[in-house]
Design a protein around this motif. Structure first.
Motif, PDB file in Angstrom:
ATOM      1  N   ALA A  74      13.531  16.211   1.632  1.00 22.22           N
ATOM      2  CA  ALA A  74      13.431  14.906   2.282  1.00 22.22           C
ATOM      3  C   ALA A  74      13.279  15.047   3.802  1.00 22.22           C
ATOM      4  O   ALA A  74      12.510  14.322   4.427  1.00 22.22           O
ATOM      5  CB  ALA A  74      14.665  14.078   1.948  1.00 22.22           C
ATOM      6  N   ALA A  75      13.993  16.015   4.371  1.00 19.44           N
ATOM      7  CA  ALA A  75      13.969  16.175   5.830  1.00 19.44           C
ATOM      8  C   ALA A  75      12.599  16.603   6.358  1.00 19.44           C
ATOM      9  O   ALA A  75      12.308  16.459   7.548  1.00 19.44           O
ATOM     10  CB  ALA A  75      15.028  17.193   6.244  1.00 19.44           C
ATOM     11  N   GLU A  76      11.786  17.172   5.488  1.00 15.71           N
ATOM     12  CA  GLU A  76      10.488  17.694   5.932  1.00 15.71           C
ATOM     13  C   GLU A  76       9.329  16.800   5.501  1.00 15.71           C
ATOM     14  O   GLU A  76       8.180  17.225   5.512  1.00 15.71           O
ATOM     15  CB  GLU A  76      10.270  19.118   5.363  1.00 15.71           C
ATOM     16  N   ARG A  77       9.628  15.562   5.130  1.00 20.96           N
ATOM     17  CA  ARG A  77       8.558  14.745   4.551  1.00 20.96           C
ATOM     18  C   ARG A  77       7.472  14.368   5.562  1.00 20.96           C
ATOM     19  O   ARG A  77       6.370  13.990   5.181  1.00 20.96           O
ATOM     20  CB  ARG A  77       9.150  13.483   3.913  1.00 20.96           C
ATOM     21  N   LEU A  78       7.772  14.509   6.830  1.00 23.55           N
ATOM     22  CA  LEU A  78       6.745  14.162   7.822  1.00 23.55           C
ATOM     23  C   LEU A  78       5.543  15.102   7.754  1.00 23.55           C
ATOM     24  O   LEU A  78       4.462  14.773   8.240  1.00 23.55           O
ATOM     25  CB  LEU A  78       7.346  14.162   9.225  1.00 23.55           C
ATOM     26  N   VAL A  79       5.744  16.273   7.129  1.00 26.82           N
ATOM     27  CA  VAL A  79       4.627  17.205   6.989  1.00 26.82           C
ATOM     28  C   VAL A  79       3.489  16.544   6.205  1.00 26.82           C
ATOM     29  O   VAL A  79       2.308  16.833   6.420  1.00 26.82           O
ATOM     30  CB  VAL A  79       5.073  18.537   6.323  1.00 26.82           C
ATOM     31  N   VAL A  80       3.855  15.623   5.321  1.00 25.99           N
ATOM     32  CA  VAL A  80       2.839  14.920   4.538  1.00 25.99           C
ATOM     33  C   VAL A  80       1.945  14.117   5.488  1.00 25.99           C
ATOM     34  O   VAL A  80       0.715  14.137   5.394  1.00 25.99           O
ATOM     35  CB  VAL A  80       3.504  13.990   3.491  1.00 25.99           C
ATOM     36  N   ALA A  87      -4.554  15.238   9.621  1.00 24.53           N
ATOM     37  CA  ALA A  87      -5.521  16.302   9.892  1.00 24.53           C
ATOM     38  C   ALA A  87      -6.588  16.411   8.813  1.00 24.53           C
ATOM     39  O   ALA A  87      -7.709  16.834   9.072  1.00 24.53           O
ATOM     40  CB  ALA A  87      -4.778  17.642  10.035  1.00 24.53           C
ATOM     41  N   HIS A  88      -6.209  16.057   7.590  1.00 22.43           N
ATOM     42  CA  HIS A  88      -7.157  16.206   6.468  1.00 22.43           C
ATOM     43  C   HIS A  88      -7.150  14.914   5.660  1.00 22.43           C
ATOM     44  O   HIS A  88      -6.496  14.830   4.618  1.00 22.43           O
ATOM     45  CB  HIS A  88      -6.745  17.396   5.585  1.00 22.43           C
ATOM     46  N   ASP A 118      -5.480  26.023   7.058  1.00 24.35           N
ATOM     47  CA  ASP A 118      -4.773  25.135   7.980  1.00 24.35           C
ATOM     48  C   ASP A 118      -3.548  24.499   7.294  1.00 24.35           C
ATOM     49  O   ASP A 118      -2.466  24.421   7.880  1.00 24.35           O
ATOM     50  CB  ASP A 118      -5.723  24.043   8.474  1.00 24.35           C
ATOM     51  N   ILE A 119      -3.742  24.055   6.057  1.00 23.26           N
ATOM     52  CA  ILE A 119      -2.611  23.418   5.357  1.00 23.26           C
ATOM     53  C   ILE A 119      -1.490  24.426   5.130  1.00 23.26           C
ATOM     54  O   ILE A 119      -0.314  24.131   5.363  1.00 23.26           O
ATOM     55  CB  ILE A 119      -3.093  22.791   4.031  1.00 23.26           C
ATOM     56  N   ASN A 120      -1.867  25.638   4.735  1.00 23.12           N
ATOM     57  CA  ASN A 120      -0.837  26.671   4.539  1.00 23.12           C
ATOM     58  C   ASN A 120      -0.088  26.930   5.843  1.00 23.12           C
ATOM     59  O   ASN A 120       1.135  27.114   5.848  1.00 23.12           O
ATOM     60  CB  ASN A 120      -1.466  27.976   4.039  1.00 23.12           C
ATOM     61  N   VAL A 155       0.830  -1.208   0.000  1.00 20.71           N
ATOM     62  CA  VAL A 155       0.000   0.000   0.000  1.00 20.71           C
ATOM     63  C   VAL A 155       0.861   1.253   0.000  1.00 20.71           C
ATOM     64  O   VAL A 155       2.006   1.247   0.468  1.00 20.71           O
ATOM     65  CB  VAL A 155      -0.946   0.040   1.228  1.00 20.71           C
ATOM     66  N   GLU A 156       0.289   2.326  -0.515  1.00 19.23           N
ATOM     67  CA  GLU A 156       0.956   3.623  -0.496  1.00 19.23           C
ATOM     68  C   GLU A 156       1.029   4.092   0.956  1.00 19.23           C
ATOM     69  O   GLU A 156       0.075   3.892   1.728  1.00 19.23           O
ATOM     70  CB  GLU A 156       0.136   4.590  -1.348  1.00 19.23           C
ATOM     71  N   GLU A 157       2.130   4.726   1.321  1.00 12.54           N
ATOM     72  CA  GLU A 157       2.362   5.026   2.732  1.00 12.54           C
ATOM     73  C   GLU A 157       1.282   5.912   3.360  1.00 12.54           C
ATOM     74  O   GLU A 157       0.955   5.782   4.529  1.00 12.54           O
ATOM     75  CB  GLU A 157       3.755   5.646   2.932  1.00 12.54           C
ATOM     76  N   ARG A 158       0.682   6.787   2.546  1.00 10.63           N
ATOM     77  CA  ARG A 158      -0.300   7.698   3.139  1.00 10.63           C
ATOM     78  C   ARG A 158      -1.555   6.946   3.598  1.00 10.63           C
ATOM     79  O   ARG A 158      -2.351   7.472   4.353  1.00 10.63           O
ATOM     80  CB  ARG A 158      -0.676   8.812   2.165  1.00 10.63           C
ATOM     81  N   LEU A 159      -1.739   5.705   3.108  1.00 12.49           N
ATOM     82  CA  LEU A 159      -2.935   4.968   3.507  1.00 12.49           C
ATOM     83  C   LEU A 159      -2.859   4.572   4.993  1.00 12.49           C
ATOM     84  O   LEU A 159      -3.879   4.508   5.679  1.00 12.49           O
ATOM     85  CB  LEU A 159      -3.085   3.701   2.640  1.00 12.49           C
ATOM     86  N   LEU A 160      -1.624   4.331   5.460  1.00 12.37           N
ATOM     87  CA  LEU A 160      -1.480   3.815   6.821  1.00 12.37           C
ATOM     88  C   LEU A 160      -2.014   4.811   7.865  1.00 12.37           C
ATOM     89  O   LEU A 160      -2.827   4.427   8.702  1.00 12.37           O
ATOM     90  CB  LEU A 160      -0.025   3.417   7.086  1.00 12.37           C
ATOM     91  N   PRO A 161      -1.585   6.108   7.841  1.00 13.86           N
ATOM     92  CA  PRO A 161      -2.194   7.027   8.819  1.00 13.86           C
ATOM     93  C   PRO A 161      -3.692   7.227   8.594  1.00 13.86           C
ATOM     94  O   PRO A 161      -4.441   7.435   9.548  1.00 13.86           O
ATOM     95  CB  PRO A 161      -1.422   8.345   8.594  1.00 13.86           C
ATOM     96  N   LEU A 162      -4.119   7.136   7.303  1.00 17.28           N
ATOM     97  CA  LEU A 162      -5.543   7.352   7.027  1.00 17.28           C
ATOM     98  C   LEU A 162      -6.396   6.248   7.651  1.00 17.28           C
ATOM     99  O   LEU A 162      -7.499   6.499   8.131  1.00 17.28           O
ATOM    100  CB  LEU A 162      -5.802   7.402   5.516  1.00 17.28           C
TER     101      LEU A 162
END
Lengths: 828, 223
Positions: free
Chosen positions: A664-670, A676-677, A520-522, A142-149
């Protein structure tokens, strides 16, 4: 034959053939190197580009791919894989997500690799896994974003339809995902065997099926022809070249540069050959007359020289082929990282083309110089002043041009363009050469006496041999111009490539953002010192009618196959260009206006004022085309086929889209944003960007090597042009020395003479190369037009310095030779 | 046997027709040695060129070795030259890129002789140049170069040898040695010799002399 061999060996030993032989060898080597490289890499590239499609060819279908396609692929022994892609809810506990599910057969992908990780949001690529097989039945990637979702972790089971599948790995990249924005849900990749038991596909389900095939070029081509002929309105046959246009364009420009380099190399080697051959012929006049005085007939003399040239051609072609073969390995070594592990072997064609090119080069550039030898009167053994009447310079130039065009027809696809370019080039150089000579003449006769005796001597030398001076001027100008063109095209191409994906190019898209989520995202981005480039509203809609005619069943139009992303904007995106019509009128209009991308307009056959009808969530919207735009597809920014006037889509609830660079260092923002959304979609382009950068890096290295080789050809031309006047110069130097002229005076005069020639040649070359570049940049490489002011100064300076030094170096030996020895050698 | 009848040669210049040779009649017997003498510009070399088939006359007839070369085209004349004629030139006409041996062997090789090199060695030995076989013309003195030219001329065993001022580029002493050699070899080979010179001493070595004057020919006593 034995005699021909003997004569050739003696000529070689006498040093008279070396320059001709080196020129032929170099031209064969360049062509063989370029042709072998092009042949093998092109096959390899098509295969590599196949990884953008996960296959050599894909049949996409809105309904299950008919069995006939599988049967045909099997009949011609193609490898096959299948995929089925659709949207479906996936569940984990109480959480759910509308995922983009892709069920793949075990052999998927046929080309390229899947990149997996056993840790979500891991930016350390050394820990990634590379696979060329589908997940096992019962497992999903699975794509990584699915896990937190879903609040899931690796090893958990998620429900996909009626089956529970275990999340085995994070799926970072799949080769055929591309950069399109059609992927709305997070990717879930499962085995095709689990599809039936999941019960996900029911009659009427929206599924995109793919039959992927791979094999040899001939097999794939055969299948493509069959598939195109048998495809219904539901099927679309896709080749890799269409899958990733950005890489295709890079490779195409690289290929064109290689062709240009090959052409320039060939041209330079040809000029060097022509110059060297003329000198060779001059030195054989006495021999031909002598042989004829002994009773050899014209035919025998012709056979003798033709035989020598043919033998020379064969030998040099063999050496050239060997060098070319070595060269192509060197070039391959330079671009190895980028190439597929196994490169297909080259066919026989590159060898044949290169060898034939060498022989043709000899026929076109060398034979005209020797043509008159059999006709030389044997009387010349008694009367050295007899006219030898060589073929005129114009005829020799015409022969050379015809040969070059013939040669180019072997391996240049765009023959008309190249021939036109060369003809224009030759005309410009000849005209400017004439102009430069007249200028020189005026300068020499009017101002020559102002300077010291060495300058007068230099001017006298130039003016005493108008034919030779013109010939040298043209040869130097031509050589300098071609080298300038190569330097500038290379610089321009590399700059353009580097600019294509700058370091801070956007590498993520945020999609499906509701208006209320923007602030909020901004804010979250700002906390990490990140910022979105620009937010665009987006409404999805399907184009259905053109001027009232239903066009949904039309084939071959990309924009009709799927829903389009529609946006509106009061200002035109910065990387778009208005091609026709006007951007929104200053005064409000009651008509709905739309700006359309020009290629799509062409495909549709639509123009300014035409009416387009869109279906947006079941509602119809009619809009008038008010402008046409060109897009920069190379940019990593959102691009839209359709941009509406502000306010016209207000009734249709938009979502928002943007692109931004996330280091790369800021990828946790994703992960933050997704938690949150949950409805926001984040697409990462890192892998794609890395791949394109890789292609550019390797292509650059290959170009540098070819450039070095062409530079060698340029040096050969300069050397041959200087050698062209060597005998007369030797005589002059000997006479001057006999008359008591000092070494310094002679060297200064030679330096002044060649520097003046070099400076004028540089000026001519600057003018001609600017014109040539204009043609190349605009018509061939489709790059923006640039003026190059620096070459107007550097070319004459470099010409004066380089040619002046070469001339002095070549003449220095003559000054050291005792005058009597020089004169005796000349009398021989 | 060379027979010349009513031979004329004229060229067109800006001032009209220039007559180089006028009504030349001449018979040269096999094995004969003939000197053509005269002042510079008298037409000696022009006559030699016509006799050897290197040039074509305006009118008249030349029969060389039984073939009427004035009725032949260049290719046919070339065949006659290949079979019957040898040359020695004032400026030696050696090919600078070839060694002495190769210069002598070349015309033999052109004739397809298998033993070209061996023959060349023999003739170079006869002119005393065995130690110089592998030397290039630039490494040889003028006299040595002319000896190579002599070896080359005789190596093909021509019926007629045409020599154009063979000592013109040599000092007197060297010239005499070359002439001794030329006549010695000519006697050994039994070749017909046609020699163009303006030196009486040299002409006197021939059995017969003719004098060219303003394009006309007259028998001379070689005195």
């Amino acid at each position: 034959m034995r005699l021909i061999w003997k004569l050739l060996r003696r000529d070689w030993r006498g040093g008279q053939l070396a320059l001709v032989a080196v020129a032929v060898t170099l031209s064969v080597a360049i062509i063989a190197g370029v042709a072998l490289l092009a042949d093998r890499v092109e096959r390899g590239l098509v295969r590599e580009m196949g990884s953008f499609l996960a296959a050599d060819l894909a049949v996409r279908s809105g309904v299950a791919v008919p069995d006939a396609f599988r049967a045909e692929a099997a009949a011609i022994a193609l490898n096959q894989a299948e995929t089925a892609e659709f949207s479906s809810m996936v569940f984990h506990g109480d959480s759910s997500h509308l995922a983009s599910v892709k069920a793949v057969s075990p052999t998927y992908p046929l080309r390229g690799q899947l990149i997996l990780s056993d840790q979500p949001f891991d930016s350390d690529s050394s820990r990634y896994e590379y696979r060329t097989r589908a997940p096992e039945p019962g497992k999903v990637w699975v794509e990584e974003r699915l896990l937190p979702l879903l609040g899931a972790e690796l090893g958990d089971f998620i429900e996909v339809g009626d089956v529970a599948l275990q999340v085995e790995r994070v799926l970072l990249q799949e080769p055929d995902r591309g950069t399109g924005l059609s992927l709305v849900g997070a990717r879930v990749m499962m085995n095709l065997d689990d599809l039936a038991s999941s019960g996900l596909i029911q009659p009427g389900s929206r599924v995109e099926y793919q039959l992927l095939v791979s094999g040899s070029a001939a097999q794939v081509e055969g299948f493509e022809t069959w598939a195109e002929a048998n495809a219904s309105v539901h099927q679309d046959v896709r080749r890799p070249e269409r899958a990733e246009q950005r890489v295709t364009r890079t490779v195409d420009r690289g290929r064109r540069y290689l062709l240009l380099a090959g052409t320039v190399g060939l041209l330079l080697a040809g000029v060097a050959q022509a110059l060297a051959s003329f000198r060779y012929a001059q030195r054989h006049i006495a021999e031909a007359a002598l042989i004829k005085s002994w009773g050899a007939s014209r035919g025998e003399v012709r056979r003798l020289y033709l035989g020598q040239i043919a033998l020379l051609g064969l030998l040099t072609a063999l050496v050239g082929l060997a060098l070319g073969w070595g060269l192509h390995w060197l070039l391959l070594a330079a671009v190895r990282e980028f190439l597929p592990v196994e490169l297909p072997a080259a066919g026989a064609m590159p060898y044949l083309v290169a060898a034939a090119s060498g022989l043709l080069c000899l026929a076109g550039f060398t034979l005209p110089s020797l043509w008159h030898l059999p006709n030389i009167s044997p009387m010349r053994v008694l009367r050295r002043d007899l006219d030898t009447r060589p073929l005129s310079g114009v005829r020799r130039a015409l022969w050379g041009a015809a040969t070059l065009i013939l040669l180019l027809s072997f391996y240049a696809a765009d023959l008309e363009l190249v021939s036109g370019f060369l003809a224009g080039l030759a005309a410009v150089v000849l005209l400017l050469g004439l102009f430069a000579y007249l200028f020189l003449y005026r300068l020499g006769s009017r101002y020559g006496h102002w300077y010291g005796s060495y300058w007068r001597l230099a001017m006298a030398n130039l003016l005493r041999r108008p034919n030779q001076t013109s010939l040298q001027l043209i040869a130097f100008s031509f050589g300098l111009m071609l080298l300038l063109v190569m330097v500038m095209m290379r610089t321009s191409l590399l700059d353009e490539w580097r600019l294509q994906i700058p370091e801070d190019a956007p590498n993520h898209f945020l999609i499906n953002v509701a208006g209320g989520e923007l602030d909020d995202i901004n804010a979250r981005l700002a906390q990490r010192n990140l910022a979105a480039d620009a937010w665009y509203p987006m409404v999805r809609g399907r184009l259905t009618h053109l001027n009232g005619e239903d066009i949904t069943e039309r084939r071959g139009v990309e924009g009709l196959r799927r829903e389009l992303n529609l946006t509106w904007s009061d200002i035109m995106p910065s990387d778009n260009q208005l091609v026709a019509g006007t951007w929104w009128p200053a005064e409000p209009s009651d008509r709905v206006l739309v700006s359309i991308e020009q290629e799509m307009a062409t495909e549709l056959g639509a123009g300014l004022g035409d009416q387009l009808t869109f279906s947006l969530g079941g509602l119809e919207l009619e809009a008038e085309i008010s402008s046409l735009r060109s897009l920069n597809w190379d940019s990593m920014n959102p691009n839209f086929y359709m941009i509406f006037a502000p306010g016209t889509l207000d009734d249709f609830a938009p979502t928002w889209i943007t692109s931004l660079n996330i280091p790369a260092a800021e990828r946790l923002v994703v992960s933050d944003i997704l938690r949150a959304h949950p409805t926001v979609l984040v697409l990462s382009l890192d892998a794609v960007i890395e791949r394109i950068r890789g292609v550019i890096k390797q292509a650059t290295r290959g170009l540098e090597m070819i450039f070095a080789l062409v530079l060698g050809c340029g040096l050969l031309v300069f050397y041959a042009a200087i050698a062209a006047s060597f005998e007369e110069r030797a005589q002059e130097v000997a006479i001057l020395r006999t008359l008591g002229a000092g070494q310094r005076l002679i060297l200064a005069a030679v330096a002044a003479e060649f520097a003046a020639l070099g400076a004028l040649s540089g000026l001519v070359a600057a003018c001609a190369s600017e014109l040539t570049l204009w043609v190349l940049q605009v018509l061939v490489f489709e790059l923006p037009l640039r003026f190059h002011p620096w070459i107007w100064l550097t070319a004459p300076l470099a010409g004066a310095l380089f040619i002046g030094v070469l001339g002095v170096l070549r003449t220095r030996g003559l000054i050291r030779t005792p005058p009597m020895q020089s004169l005796r050698a000349l009398l021989d | 046997m060379i027979t010349v009848r009513q031979l004329c040669k004229s060229v067109t210049t800006g001032d009209g027709q220039l007559h180089l040779l006028t009504n030349i009649n001449l018979d040269i017997a096999d094995g004969e040695t003939l000197a053509i003498i005269g002042e510079s510009g008298a037409g000696k070399s022009t006559l030699l060129a016509l006799l050897a088939g290197l040039d074509t006359p305006t009118s008249g007839q030349i029969v060389l070795a039984g073939a009427e070369i004035t009725a032949m085209d260049e290719e046919q004349r070339a065949a006659v030259r290949a079979a019957h004629v040898g040359f020695v030139f004032q400026t030696f006409q050696l090919l600078p890129a070839l060694t002495a041996l190769e210069n002598v062997a070349l015309p033999l090789e052109l004739q397809g002789k298998r033993d070209a090199e061996q023959t060349a060695r023999t003739y170079l030995d006869r002119v005393g140049l065995t130690p110089r076989l592998t030397h290039y013309p630039r490494q040889l003195s003028g006299g040595e170069q002319q000896r190579v030219a002599l070896a080359r001329a005789f190596a093909t065993r021509p019926h007629v040898l045409f020599a154009d001022e063979p000592t013109g580029n040599l000092d007197t002493r060297t010239g005499e040695r070359i002439i001794d050699l030329l006549f010695a070899m000519n006697a050994e080979e039994g070749t017909t010799l046609v020699l163009v010179t303006h030196e009486m001493r040299l002409a006197q070595r021939c059995a017969r002399c003719v004098r060219m004057s303003a394009g006309e020919l007259a028998e001379d006593a070689c005195a």
